[in-house]
Write a protein that holds these residues in place. Structure first.
Motif, PDB file in Angstrom:
ATOM      1  N   VAL A 195      31.988  42.197  44.773  1.00 52.62           N
ATOM      2  CA  VAL A 195      32.611  41.852  43.483  1.00 52.62           C
ATOM      3  C   VAL A 195      34.112  41.621  43.690  1.00 52.62           C
ATOM      4  CG1 VAL A 195      33.192  42.750  41.191  1.00 52.62           C
ATOM      5  CG2 VAL A 195      30.860  42.980  42.064  1.00 52.62           C
ATOM      6  N   THR A 196      34.737  42.478  44.482  1.00 53.34           N
ATOM      7  CA  THR A 196      36.177  42.298  44.756  1.00 53.34           C
ATOM      8  C   THR A 196      36.413  40.954  45.450  1.00 53.34           C
ATOM      9  OG1 THR A 196      36.496  44.658  44.909  1.00 53.34           O
ATOM     10  CG2 THR A 196      38.157  43.301  45.995  1.00 53.34           C
ATOM     11  N   GLY A 197      35.578  40.650  46.430  1.00 56.16           N
ATOM     12  CA  GLY A 197      35.704  39.360  47.136  1.00 56.16           C
ATOM     13  C   GLY A 197      35.464  38.197  46.187  1.00 56.16           C
ATOM     14  N   ALA A 198      34.475  38.336  45.320  1.00 63.47           N
ATOM     15  CA  ALA A 198      34.134  37.251  44.389  1.00 63.47           C
ATOM     16  C   ALA A 198      35.284  36.993  43.413  1.00 63.47           C
ATOM     17  CB  ALA A 198      32.867  37.596  43.622  1.00 63.47           C
ATOM     18  N   MET A 199      35.916  38.061  42.937  1.00 65.79           N
ATOM     19  CA  MET A 199      37.042  37.897  42.007  1.00 65.79           C
ATOM     20  C   MET A 199      38.156  37.067  42.656  1.00 65.79           C
ATOM     21  SD  MET A 199      36.468  39.336  39.090  1.00 65.79           S
ATOM     22  CE  MET A 199      38.108  39.346  38.379  1.00 65.79           C
ATOM     23  N   ALA A 200      38.496  37.439  43.889  1.00 65.49           N
ATOM     24  CA  ALA A 200      39.596  36.749  44.575  1.00 65.49           C
ATOM     25  C   ALA A 200      39.197  35.325  44.932  1.00 65.49           C
ATOM     26  CB  ALA A 200      39.973  37.521  45.836  1.00 65.49           C
ATOM     27  N   CYS A 201      37.984  35.182  45.402  1.00 63.91           N
ATOM     28  CA  CYS A 201      37.540  33.905  45.957  1.00 63.91           C
ATOM     29  C   CYS A 201      37.239  32.892  44.843  1.00 63.91           C
ATOM     30  CB  CYS A 201      36.294  34.178  46.784  1.00 63.91           C
ATOM     31  SG  CYS A 201      35.780  32.807  47.766  1.00 63.91           S
ATOM     32  N   LYS A 202      36.631  33.353  43.756  1.00 60.00           N
ATOM     33  CA  LYS A 202      36.275  32.435  42.673  1.00 60.00           C
ATOM     34  C   LYS A 202      37.495  32.066  41.824  1.00 60.00           C
ATOM     35  CE  LYS A 202      34.742  29.747  40.544  1.00 60.00           C
ATOM     36  NZ  LYS A 202      33.998  28.538  40.908  1.00 60.00           N
ATOM     37  N   PHE A 203      38.333  33.061  41.520  1.00 61.74           N
ATOM     38  CA  PHE A 203      39.361  32.815  40.502  1.00 61.74           C
ATOM     39  C   PHE A 203      40.760  32.538  41.054  1.00 61.74           C
ATOM     40  CE2 PHE A 203      36.035  35.241  38.238  1.00 61.74           C
ATOM     41  CZ  PHE A 203      35.642  34.226  37.368  1.00 61.74           C
ATOM     42  N   ARG A 204      40.905  32.475  42.394  1.00 62.56           N
ATOM     43  CA  ARG A 204      42.218  32.114  42.949  1.00 62.56           C
ATOM     44  C   ARG A 204      42.611  30.745  42.376  1.00 62.56           C
ATOM     45  NH1 ARG A 204      42.904  30.409  49.116  1.00 62.56           N
ATOM     46  NH2 ARG A 204      45.155  30.323  49.298  1.00 62.56           N
ATOM     47  N   ASN A 205      43.824  30.667  41.858  1.00 63.19           N
ATOM     48  CA  ASN A 205      44.312  29.420  41.262  1.00 63.19           C
ATOM     49  C   ASN A 205      43.333  28.904  40.192  1.00 63.19           C
ATOM     50  OD1 ASN A 205      46.122  27.332  40.897  1.00 63.19           O
ATOM     51  ND2 ASN A 205      45.344  26.113  42.596  1.00 63.19           N
ATOM     52  N   THR A 206      42.798  29.852  39.417  1.00 59.30           N
ATOM     53  CA  THR A 206      41.865  29.540  38.318  1.00 59.30           C
ATOM     54  C   THR A 206      40.693  28.670  38.811  1.00 59.30           C
ATOM     55  OG1 THR A 206      43.833  29.662  36.896  1.00 59.30           O
ATOM     56  CG2 THR A 206      41.857  28.939  35.837  1.00 59.30           C
ATOM     57  N   GLY A 207      40.267  28.955  40.025  1.00 55.16           N
ATOM     58  CA  GLY A 207      39.087  28.247  40.558  1.00 55.16           C
ATOM     59  C   GLY A 207      39.390  26.887  41.146  1.00 55.16           C
ATOM     60  N   GLN A 208      40.666  26.511  41.179  1.00 55.57           N
ATOM     61  CA  GLN A 208      41.025  25.170  41.671  1.00 55.57           C
ATOM     62  C   GLN A 208      41.451  25.248  43.137  1.00 55.57           C
ATOM     63  OE1 GLN A 208      43.158  23.100  37.991  1.00 55.57           O
ATOM     64  NE2 GLN A 208      43.949  25.129  38.349  1.00 55.57           N
TER      65      GLN A 208
ATOM     66  N   LYS B 117      28.745  44.247  37.196  1.00 55.01           N
ATOM     67  CA  LYS B 117      30.059  44.639  37.743  1.00 55.01           C
ATOM     68  C   LYS B 117      31.059  43.474  37.749  1.00 55.01           C
ATOM     69  CE  LYS B 117      28.653  48.626  40.418  1.00 55.01           C
ATOM     70  NZ  LYS B 117      28.264  49.210  41.700  1.00 55.01           N
ATOM     71  N   PHE B 118      30.557  42.284  38.009  1.00 55.25           N
ATOM     72  CA  PHE B 118      31.418  41.094  38.028  1.00 55.25           C
ATOM     73  C   PHE B 118      31.997  40.864  36.619  1.00 55.25           C
ATOM     74  CE2 PHE B 118      31.448  36.273  39.319  1.00 55.25           C
ATOM     75  CZ  PHE B 118      32.738  36.387  39.802  1.00 55.25           C
ATOM     76  N   MET B 119      31.135  40.968  35.595  1.00 52.92           N
ATOM     77  CA  MET B 119      31.607  40.762  34.218  1.00 52.92           C
ATOM     78  C   MET B 119      32.643  41.806  33.823  1.00 52.92           C
ATOM     79  SD  MET B 119      28.445  39.239  32.151  1.00 52.92           S
ATOM     80  CE  MET B 119      28.983  39.969  30.692  1.00 52.92           C
ATOM     81  N   GLU B 120      32.388  43.036  34.249  1.00 49.09           N
ATOM     82  CA  GLU B 120      33.331  44.108  33.917  1.00 49.09           C
ATOM     83  C   GLU B 120      34.702  43.832  34.533  1.00 49.09           C
ATOM     84  OE1 GLU B 120      31.621  47.927  34.906  1.00 49.09           O
ATOM     85  OE2 GLU B 120      33.673  48.762  34.956  1.00 49.09           O
ATOM     86  N   ARG B 121      34.696  43.395  35.799  1.00 49.62           N
ATOM     87  CA  ARG B 121      35.974  43.124  36.464  1.00 49.62           C
ATOM     88  C   ARG B 121      36.686  41.922  35.839  1.00 49.62           C
ATOM     89  NH1 ARG B 121      36.783  44.867  41.776  1.00 49.62           N
ATOM     90  NH2 ARG B 121      38.686  43.634  41.711  1.00 49.62           N
ATOM     91  N   ILE B 122      35.913  40.927  35.431  1.00 54.16           N
ATOM     92  CA  ILE B 122      36.539  39.744  34.802  1.00 54.16           C
ATOM     93  C   ILE B 122      37.262  40.167  33.530  1.00 54.16           C
ATOM     94  CG2 ILE B 122      36.028  37.589  33.548  1.00 54.16           C
ATOM     95  CD1 ILE B 122      33.851  37.038  35.661  1.00 54.16           C
ATOM     96  N   SER B 123      36.577  40.981  32.716  1.00 51.38           N
ATOM     97  CA  SER B 123      37.234  41.323  31.445  1.00 51.38           C
ATOM     98  C   SER B 123      38.394  42.293  31.670  1.00 51.38           C
ATOM     99  CB  SER B 123      36.233  41.852  30.434  1.00 51.38           C
ATOM    100  OG  SER B 123      35.858  43.150  30.783  1.00 51.38           O
ATOM    101  N   LYS B 124      38.311  43.101  32.727  1.00 48.99           N
ATOM    102  CA  LYS B 124      39.392  44.068  32.982  1.00 48.99           C
ATOM    103  C   LYS B 124      40.591  43.434  33.716  1.00 48.99           C
ATOM    104  CE  LYS B 124      38.633  47.821  35.580  1.00 48.99           C
ATOM    105  NZ  LYS B 124      38.905  48.050  36.718  1.00 48.99           N
ATOM    106  N   ASP B 125      40.312  42.565  34.680  1.00 50.56           N
ATOM    107  CA  ASP B 125      41.379  42.125  35.599  1.00 50.56           C
ATOM    108  C   ASP B 125      42.022  40.784  35.267  1.00 50.56           C
ATOM    109  OD1 ASP B 125      40.675  44.379  36.916  1.00 50.56           O
ATOM    110  OD2 ASP B 125      39.969  43.415  38.747  1.00 50.56           O
ATOM    111  N   ILE B 126      41.352  39.966  34.461  1.00 49.25           N
ATOM    112  CA  ILE B 126      41.917  38.618  34.241  1.00 49.25           C
ATOM    113  C   ILE B 126      42.643  38.551  32.906  1.00 49.25           C
ATOM    114  CG2 ILE B 126      41.375  36.166  33.896  1.00 49.25           C
ATOM    115  CD1 ILE B 126      39.280  36.358  36.018  1.00 49.25           C
ATOM    116  N   LYS B 127      43.918  38.190  32.990  1.00 47.70           N
ATOM    117  CA  LYS B 127      44.682  37.965  31.761  1.00 47.70           C
ATOM    118  C   LYS B 127      45.240  36.547  31.856  1.00 47.70           C
ATOM    119  CE  LYS B 127      48.430  39.943  28.957  1.00 47.70           C
ATOM    120  NZ  LYS B 127      48.390  38.802  28.096  1.00 47.70           N
ATOM    121  N   MET B 128      44.673  35.658  31.063  1.00 49.05           N
ATOM    122  CA  MET B 128      45.124  34.261  31.135  1.00 49.05           C
ATOM    123  C   MET B 128      46.319  34.043  30.217  1.00 49.05           C
ATOM    124  SD  MET B 128      41.691  32.012  31.446  1.00 49.05           S
ATOM    125  CE  MET B 128      41.969  31.090  32.911  1.00 49.05           C
ATOM    126  N   GLY B 129      47.132  33.061  30.554  1.00 51.72           N
ATOM    127  CA  GLY B 129      48.273  32.759  29.692  1.00 51.72           C
ATOM    128  C   GLY B 129      49.328  31.976  30.441  1.00 51.72           C
TER     129      GLY B 129
END
Ligand code: SIN
Length: 504
Positions: free
Chosen positions: A291-304, A325-337
């Motif tokens: 899950v930690t790897g997926a967060m970094a790998c998928k969302f680096r530069n908003t997926g671009q 677990k992935f959903m939990e981390r997305i809602s906890k760790d990602i703050k867009m703006g």
């Protein structure tokens, strides 16, 4: 005529205003800051709110021809510099980049939209290529060969190839320039950098630092072009016999066009193209790590990112645990703006066409029966180009998104049961840049690493890029390697030397 505004004031969220001395609005050719010969300009926008940051010259083929002449003439003397001299020059450029890291990060965030934290990480990453190649330049050695005849001495010399054209993308406006230019200069080449029309300001800031570092005129040239002129300028860089190497990072369709255009002069070409990375979670794996790897790998530069995880394959027995677990981390760790605000982790997509594509793919999948776990929509309250982090499952081949490189914050997650089946699915696309898998089974690690058709693999790791590594892909993901000791090879000619009739 445009004037350069060294002390333009920009709003800074943490203080009030601060000056950005590296913000330039002219191109850099032959050691001079210049407008385009047509005096035309184009606007650079902040993707957060579409506000215009500044205007830069819209260079045409006439301007490009001048840049080629400048680089060609500079090459005559630059090729004679010693490796130590080039090493010192690169080191000086690197030191200035380090010293100006914060300002570079601010400019990058302004024009690309990524968060300041991500920009700082990119600046550190990008700087590391210049440091690396300042060291590598002193290790470009030839070879002494064993001669088949006693009265001969054979050797291989390595010489700079000549003028190099570097065409760079908007997703890593700093690192993609330093990874190419660092290698080219270490080899003794001169270069013409053509940054993306979306992010020319970081390139110009780097040129300013190169000027301050004492680069001779013509060794680094930066030409800025709008989308309107981009294709003709690119074509000239490909077709000019005075340009001996072309290095491009961008999409596979554009890479194929450049490849064809370079054929007329049989140019050395290096291409770093589309990715579509598989991300596999095997039965015997640590899901928290994945899950930690997926967060970094998928969302680096908003997926671009070309090496972003694009197709998730999760073993049936780990599927529900991973999604929860992935959903939990997305809602906890990602703050867009607005990326320039402290605390924001992820910014908008780069342009409206990108958001439209992502939205269309997600809508099509949902309409055809995919399950939407989170996101799936624009975040218009934040700005015109924001798209929520999204998870989709139950995706099948009737949906356009299936197997497509998304370049946005959308994770498509498939199930699997069997190792052979998942390797077959991972290899089923025409590209092969990066691939990732999570497994605690040593035999499986070696088996799968050997079978995946990609140029780079992360095993139990989601972020693998660094200056020491050989970055590049197989199949339609490109040609050549960047970074590592191999990065200079695309900028070197090998010359065989046979000295005969030696009298003993
Ligand atoms: C890319 O997306 O093209 C570059 C990513 C990286 O260098 O890690």
């Amino acid at each position: 005529m445009l004037s350069s505004f060294r002390l333009l004031l920009l709003r800074n969220p943490s203080s009030s205003y601060r000056s950005l001395s590296l913000l330039k609005n002219q191109a850099y050719v032959d050691g001079k800051w210049v407008p385009s010969t047509s005096c035309e300009t184009f606007a650079v926008h902040n993707p957060v709110d579409n506000a215009i940051i500044t205007q830069v010259p819209d260079m045409t083929i006439e301007d490009t021809a001048l840049a080629i002449t400048s680089a060609k003439s500079a090459f005559h003397s630059f090729r004679k510099t010693t490796a130590k001299e080039r090493s010192d020059l690169l080191r000086c450029w690197y030191n200035l980049m380090v010293q100006h890291s914060e300002e570079l990060a601010e400019i990058l965030t302004k024009e690309n939209g990524k968060s300041l934290a991500e920009s700082r990480a990119e600046i550190k990453y990008g700087n590391s290529f210049v440091e690396w190649f300042s060291e590598e330049s002193r290790r470009i050695n030839g070879e002494i060969l064993q001669a088949p005849l006693r009265n001969r001495k054979l050797m291989i010399l390595k010489q700079p190839i000549g003028v190099a054209a570097l065409i760079t993308p908007w997703n890593f406006p700093h690192a993609m320039i330093t990874r190419k230019a660092g290698a080219a200069i270490a080899a003794g080449c001169t270069c013409i950098i053509k940054p993306s029309e979306d992010t020319p300001l970081t390139a110009l800031a780097l040129a300013k630092l190169a000027e301050d570092a004492g680069f001779p005129a013509g060794v680094i040239n930066v030409i800025t072009t709008s989308l309107k002129n981009s294709a003709t300028v690119g074509k000239l860089l490909c077709e000019s016999p005075d340009v001996r190497a072309l290095s491009f990072t961008g999409s596979t369709p554009v890479g194929k066009i450049l490849y064809e255009q370079c054929a007329s002069t049989v140019k050395r070409i290096s291409l770093e193209l589309g990715g579509n990375a598989p991300f596999i979670i095997f039965e015997k794996s640590n899901v928290d790590l994945a899950v930690t790897g997926a967060m970094a790998c998928k969302f680096r530069n908003t997926g671009q990112t070309c090496v972003s995880a694009n197709r998730f394959y999760v073993h049936n027995k780990k599927f529900d645990e991973f999604i929860d677990k992935f959903m939990e981390r997305i809602s906890k760790d990602i703050k867009m703006g607005d990326g320039s605000r402290e605390g924001v982790t992820h910014g908008p997509l780069i342009k409206s066409s990108q958001v439209d594509t992502v939205e269309k793919l997600v809508n099509d999948a949902v309409k055809k029966g995919a399950k939407l776990h989170c996101g799936g929509k624009r975040l218009e309250d934040l700005g015109p180009l924001f798209f929520a982090p999204t998870i989709l499952t139950d995706v099948d081949e009737t949906m356009e998104i299936c197997g497509k490189e998304i370049f946005g914050p959308v994770a498509v997650i498939h199930r699997f049961d069997d190792e052979d089946e998942v390797v077959r699915m991972a290899n089923s696309v025409p590209v092969g840049l990066a691939g990732y898998f999570y497994s605690e089974d040593l035999s499986q690690i070696f088996r799968v690493a050997g079978k995946l058709e990609v140029g780079m693999i992360g095993v139990n790791e989601g972020l693998i890029s660094c200056a020491e590594a050989a970055f590049g892909g197989v199949k339609e993901s490109g040609i050549g390697r960047e970074g590592s000791s191999h990065g200079v090879e695309d900028f070197l000619d090998i010359k065989y030397l046979c000295i005969g009739n030696i009298q003993y």
